[in-house]
Design an enzyme around this catalytic site. Structure first.
Site, PDB file in Angstrom:
ATOM      1  N   HIS B  38      -1.996  13.235  -7.626  1.00  0.00           N
ATOM      2  CA  HIS B  38      -0.740  13.686  -7.031  1.00  0.00           C
ATOM      3  C   HIS B  38       0.294  14.002  -8.117  1.00  0.00           C
ATOM      4  O   HIS B  38       0.986  15.004  -8.062  1.00  0.00           O
ATOM      5  CB  HIS B  38      -0.179  12.632  -6.066  1.00  0.00           C
ATOM      6  CG  HIS B  38      -0.707  12.790  -4.682  1.00  0.00           C
ATOM      7  ND1 HIS B  38      -1.953  12.347  -4.324  1.00  0.00           N
ATOM      8  CD2 HIS B  38      -0.172  13.361  -3.570  1.00  0.00           C
ATOM      9  CE1 HIS B  38      -2.161  12.637  -3.041  1.00  0.00           C
ATOM     10  NE2 HIS B  38      -1.098  13.245  -2.559  1.00  0.00           N
ATOM     11  N   LYS B 103      -4.288   4.867   4.748  1.00  0.00           N
ATOM     12  CA  LYS B 103      -4.105   3.686   5.581  1.00  0.00           C
ATOM     13  C   LYS B 103      -2.720   3.118   5.303  1.00  0.00           C
ATOM     14  O   LYS B 103      -2.212   3.242   4.181  1.00  0.00           O
ATOM     15  CB  LYS B 103      -5.178   2.632   5.317  1.00  0.00           C
ATOM     16  CG  LYS B 103      -5.131   2.047   3.907  1.00  0.00           C
ATOM     17  CD  LYS B 103      -6.092   0.897   3.757  1.00  0.00           C
ATOM     18  CE  LYS B 103      -6.287   0.473   2.310  1.00  0.00           C
ATOM     19  NZ  LYS B 103      -5.446  -0.625   1.870  1.00  0.00           N
TER      20      LYS B 103
HETATM   21  S1  SF4 Z   1     -10.700  -3.469   2.304  1.00  0.00           S
HETATM   22 FE1  SF4 Z   1      -9.670  -4.526   0.630  1.00  0.00          FE
HETATM   23  S2  SF4 Z   1     -10.479  -3.639  -1.212  1.00  0.00           S
HETATM   24 FE2  SF4 Z   1     -10.959  -2.257   0.454  1.00  0.00          FE
HETATM   25  S3  SF4 Z   1      -9.281  -0.788   0.544  1.00  0.00           S
HETATM   26 FE3  SF4 Z   1      -8.751  -2.443   1.923  1.00  0.00          FE
HETATM   27  S4  SF4 Z   1      -7.526  -3.858   0.696  1.00  0.00           S
HETATM   28 FE4  SF4 Z   1      -8.606  -2.498  -0.722  1.00  0.00          FE
END
Ligand code: SF4
Lengths: 280, 181
Positions: B38, B103
């Site tokens: 980015h 996310k």
């Molecule tokens: S599951 Fe854990 S290691 Fe995997 S992206 Fe999410 S926070 Fe990061």
């Protein structure tokens, strides 16, 4: 005096890095299964089902459960009568991590400098914590730790007058602020007491306890159960889209501290809670 | 759960019609980019240099894959946390970017840019990298290879599952469904 070979440490470390990242431990598998039965809503049920499927697929297809295969955090318990033969102990761990991350097709996520940010290319340096113990024990836990959940962790120097309520407020505030970011359902490791660094380290060590295992001290055990219930009532839910399972577990610890201090640390782990042990 | 199938390049009317909480299966092309990629793209825009990827109709997936094991197009590839890209995202949205996948929550500036320029933000399940790798049929590194996992990969995906978090009318699925705020 007991001798342990440098090469054996390298090999066992490499293997542990790979297994920790690819094979979900049985306590985690059971946590997924329990959550699936609890999440009766369509969406949260589907998410839990997908996360469980993901863990099974990872094992059968030999892929990391999560692409963020983490900082390799290593906890060593070494007896004072143990002698390492063939090289320097710390090099053995670093070499093992480099080997494991290469051979296991694990992601290399470490940069050599916080500002210039050039990838070291083999996921070293690992972060290594050593406890010297009696006798001739050589016990290692490899706990890969993802960036997403680590970034949501916090430490605060509380004052003694804030008491248990202050600790609780800090833990819950940390979880609320984190929301969907640390990939819930999370595992919470929290410590009250110690000093600035021992408090944080203890919070991280708490994450090594199996999901579902209560503290041996009844006072802490009761607190863990109560807080877990209240955390799950926050309704953040799997992946932050609501539901009954915000956390799989909460592991607490109290440590002795200075008369002026009361540090509190919360280390969050994601649902991909990874740790692999070996003894030599 | 109702499923909406989307094909890239995304059409403006498709994007406009999406609502927070919609469950999508995406097929076509998406581009991975995270922090360093980015930063470089913004530098390119500032210096009037061409970007390595087209923006209008495109999807940027905030992800850094694990290396591909032999015989597979890619290793595990779940989303990374999106807020780290918040300082860059409005600029790319202004330039036409249609969808981001990651996310976690976005800040108000990114949400406003999505309203103003008709873009959406979706979440893939964090920590489901092995499952999501199964939706990737082909992958090639197309820019910034020296960044390793932070390089830009062009992914050809089939039925890649995501949930709409922020839509073009200012709704947020985490607030609507997840007890946030
Ligand atoms: S599951 Fe854990 S290691 Fe995997 S992206 Fe999410 S926070 Fe990061």
């Amino acid at each position: 005096m007991r001798k342990i070979l440098y090469r054996d440490i390298v090999e066992a470390t490499a293997k542990a890095c790979i297994e920790a990242n690819i094979i979900a431990s049985s306590d985690l598998i059971e946590a997924y299964q329990r959550a699936i039965t609890k999440e009766v809503d369509e969406l949260s049920g589907r998410i839990m089902h997908d996360l469980y499927e993901n863990a099974k697929l990872a094992k059968s297809h030999h892929l990391p459960i999560c692409q963020d295969t983490g900082t390799a955090v290593i906890f060593l318990e070494i007896g004072q009568n143990v002698l390492i033969d063939g090289g320097f102990l710390m090099d053995a761990f670093q070499e093992g991590v480099a080997d494991g991350y290469q051979k296991g097709y694990l992601r290399k996520s470490i940069v050599s400098h916080p500002l210039t940010r050039k990838n070291t290319g083999n996921n070293t340096p690992a972060v290594i914590h050593v406890d010297i113990v009696a006798e001739d024990v050589f016990k290692v836990t490899v706990a890969p730790k993802g960036g997403g959940s680590e970034n949501m962790s916090r430490l605060k120097m509380l004052t003694p007058s804030e008491g248990l309520e202050g600790f609780k407020e800090f833990v819950f505030e940390t979880i609320r602020l984190a929301g969907p970011n640390p990939c819930p359902p999370i595992v919470v490791g929290a410590c009250l007491g110690g000093n600035f660094e021992s408090c944080a380290l203890q919070a991280k060590k708490n994450l090594l306890r199996p999901i579902g295992q209560r503290h041996s001290d009844p006072e802490l055990s009761i607190l863990e159960e109560k807080w877990l219930e209240e955390i799950n009532a926050l309704h953040i839910g799997p992946q932050g889209f609501g539901g009954k399972t915000t956390a799989f577990d909460v592991h607490l610890e109290f440590l002795p501290c200075h008369i002026a201090s009361m540090p509190a640390a919360v280390n969050l782990n994601c649902h991909v809670s990874r740790h692999q042990q070996f003894e030599l | 759960m109702e499923v909406i199938h989307l094909q890239t390049p995304l059409k403006q009317e498709d994007v406009k019609g999406l609502r927070a909480g919609d469950y999508l299966l995406i097929s076509g092309i998406m581009y991975t980019a995270r922090d360093s990629a980015h930063r470089r793209m913004i530098e390119a825009l500032d210096n009037h240099r061409p970007l390595p990827i087209p923006l209008p109709g495109s999807i940027i997936y905030y992800a850094g894959p694990a290396p591909a094991p032999p015989g597979k197009p890619i290793g595990s590839i779940g989303p990374t946390t999106s807020y780290r890209m918040d300082s860059y995202a409005p600029r790319l949205i202004e330039e036409g970017l249609s969808m981001m996948i990651g996310k976690g929550s976005r800040n108000k500036l990114v949400q406003q840019a999505m309203i103003d320029h008709e873009a959406v933000y979706c979440a893939a399940w964090g920590g489901a990298g092995a499952l999501l790798a199964g939706c990737v049929k082909n992958a090639k590194c197309i820019a910034y290879e020296e960044l390793g996992p932070e390089a830009i990969y062009e992914l050809e995906v089939e039925n890649f599952p995501v949930m709409v978090v922020n839509d073009t009318i200012g709704q947020d699925a985490y607030e609507l469904m997840g007890g946030q705020q």
